[in-house]
Design a protein around this motif. Structure first.
Motif: not given
Length: 423
Positions: A253-265
């Motif tokens: 879940a942490t890794l998936e959230a990071g991937a979403v954050g990377l995209t949004v950034g």
């Protein structure tokens, strides 16, 4: 300002990179599973990965010289074809009944050498196909597309591995490199002629350009520390999650959230234009201390997930902002060489983090290396604000004057943000 995708050259380059990213996103998981299935040995996997990493690190500066001295498009096209062949050979070997570890290692070494010549071409290719006003948008588009693909990569890899076999992931990657090469044949890139000298002279000139810019080399130090801290988190994160946070699901879940954050950034970077891009980018990069501290303190999973999303969102923002600043302030004639030193420092920090983390954890426990990494990454990223050049580098017409206020710079990726950061 004309949108970068209206430029035929950048549009073809963007499509080629995006397609190539699809193959790259599925290969890491496929390689790990294929080698461990065939050998049952972590040492075998480490050997294959090392065979790819070592020539990449050794040859990166030479790759920068090649991209500056010759047409960056031709260098990128050639490396795409070489990597296409390497991935195809690996895929065919894995599809056989008894994969050869020797062949896998050799193909990985050749592919790693080719990537050393490919990576320094990324900034010159964008700079040569997009006008200065559109480069931030172009870099943000590329970062956003890559982030989205990485978000879906593990699922695609799983479908291929368990559906038709890990070898097909490499065949897919080979096809993506081939498509990228074909598209590059149709791209026209502006370039600055470079005087022919010895390779050593070219390497020395590239390093002199790095050393003469206090904003650049100080940022590289911070970015390298970031990569080392990321290796600490990658090493201890799964272990801490499994032992103290309820299992592997917390880490996934942490890794998936990071991937979403990377995209949004990455998407935000295309809409925001900070007046002091290097300063702002480095300051937000310090947020990587958040997940390190939260994991060290065994914080609740929702907090860890949120902290990691924020940290990766900051990285997503930094990458295109940094790339654009580098393209703007580094002379085109040395852009690839300067970029290669960025990649080299960033990539070299990662194995150092992997090597030191288990030793520190065994001596002091899991929390100590996480907290040390948090202090280092926050201190180095925030500390760049004390560097005059970092504060002075600006966007727009005042950029040239701002840079010359630094450490005697003469003339401006990894990763913007470190060309190699987070990779």
């Amino acid at each position: 300002m004309t949108h970068p995708l209206r430029s035929r050259g950048f549009r073809l380059l963007f499509i080629g990179r995006t397609i190539s990213s699809v193959g790259d996103a599925v290969v890491p998981a496929a390689l790990a599973i294929a080698v461990t299935r065939a050998t049952g040995s972590a040492a075998a996997l480490a050997t294959v990965l090392g065979c790819a990493m070592l020539p990449r690190l050794v040859l990166l500066p030479i790759g920068g010289v090649a991209a500056d001295r010759w047409d960056a498009r031709r260098v990128a096209l050639t490396t795409d074809l070489v990597r296409c062949l390497c991935q195809l050979l690996i895929g065919l070997d894995l599809l056989g009944s008894r994969p050869s570890m020797v062949q896998l290692a050799l193909a990985s070494a050749v592919g790693g050498a080719a990537s050393a010549f490919a990576m320094p071409t990324r900034l010159p290719l964008v700079a040569g196909t997009v006008d200065e006003a559109g480069r931030l948008t172009a870099n943000a588009l590329t970062g956003s597309a890559t982030s989205l693909i990485q978000l879906c990569g593990p699922a695609v890899a799983g479908a291929l591995i368990y559906g038709v076999g890990a070898g097909w992931a490499f065949v897919l990657d080979a096809a993506s490199f081939l498509v990228s090469a074909v598209l590059l044949t149709r791209v026209r890139v502006r370039r600055t002629p470079v005087a022919r000298r010895t390779v050593l002279a070219d390497l020395a000139e590239g390093w002199a350009e790095v050393r003469s810019r206090d904003w650049y080399w100080s940022s590289l130090v911070a970015h390298s520390v970031w990569n080392g801290a990321a290796a600490v988190l990658a090493t201890l994160g799964p272990l801490v999650a499994a032992r103290r946070l309820g299992g592997d699901g917390a880490w996934l879940a942490t890794l998936e959230a990071g991937a979403v954050g990377l995209t949004v950034g990455s998407l935000l970077a295309g809409r925001l234009t900070p007046r002091r891009p290097v300063l702002v980018g480095n300051l937000v990069l310090a947020t990587y201390a958040l997940p390190l501290v939260l994991l060290a303190l065994t914080a609740p999973v929702p907090l860890l997930v949120t902290g990691y999303a924020v940290a990766m969102g900051s990285l997503g923002f930094l990458n295109p902002v940094w790339q654009t600043a580098v393209q703007q302030h580094i002379p085109a004639a040395v852009l690839a060489r300067v970029s290669s030193y960025d990649w080299l420092l960033s990539l070299a920090a990662t194995p150092v983090g992997y090597a030191l983390t288990p030793v520190a954890a065994a001596a002091w426990g899991d929390s100590a290396p996480l907290l040390i990494a948090a202090v280092l990454v926050a201190g180095c990223c925030l500390g760049t604000a004390a560097v005059p050049g970092v504060r002075r580098i600006s966007t727009g017409a005042a950029a040239g004057a701002a840079e010359h206020g630094g450490a005697g710079a003469a003339g401006v990726v990894a990763p913007a943000a470190p060309t190699g950061i987070g990779r």
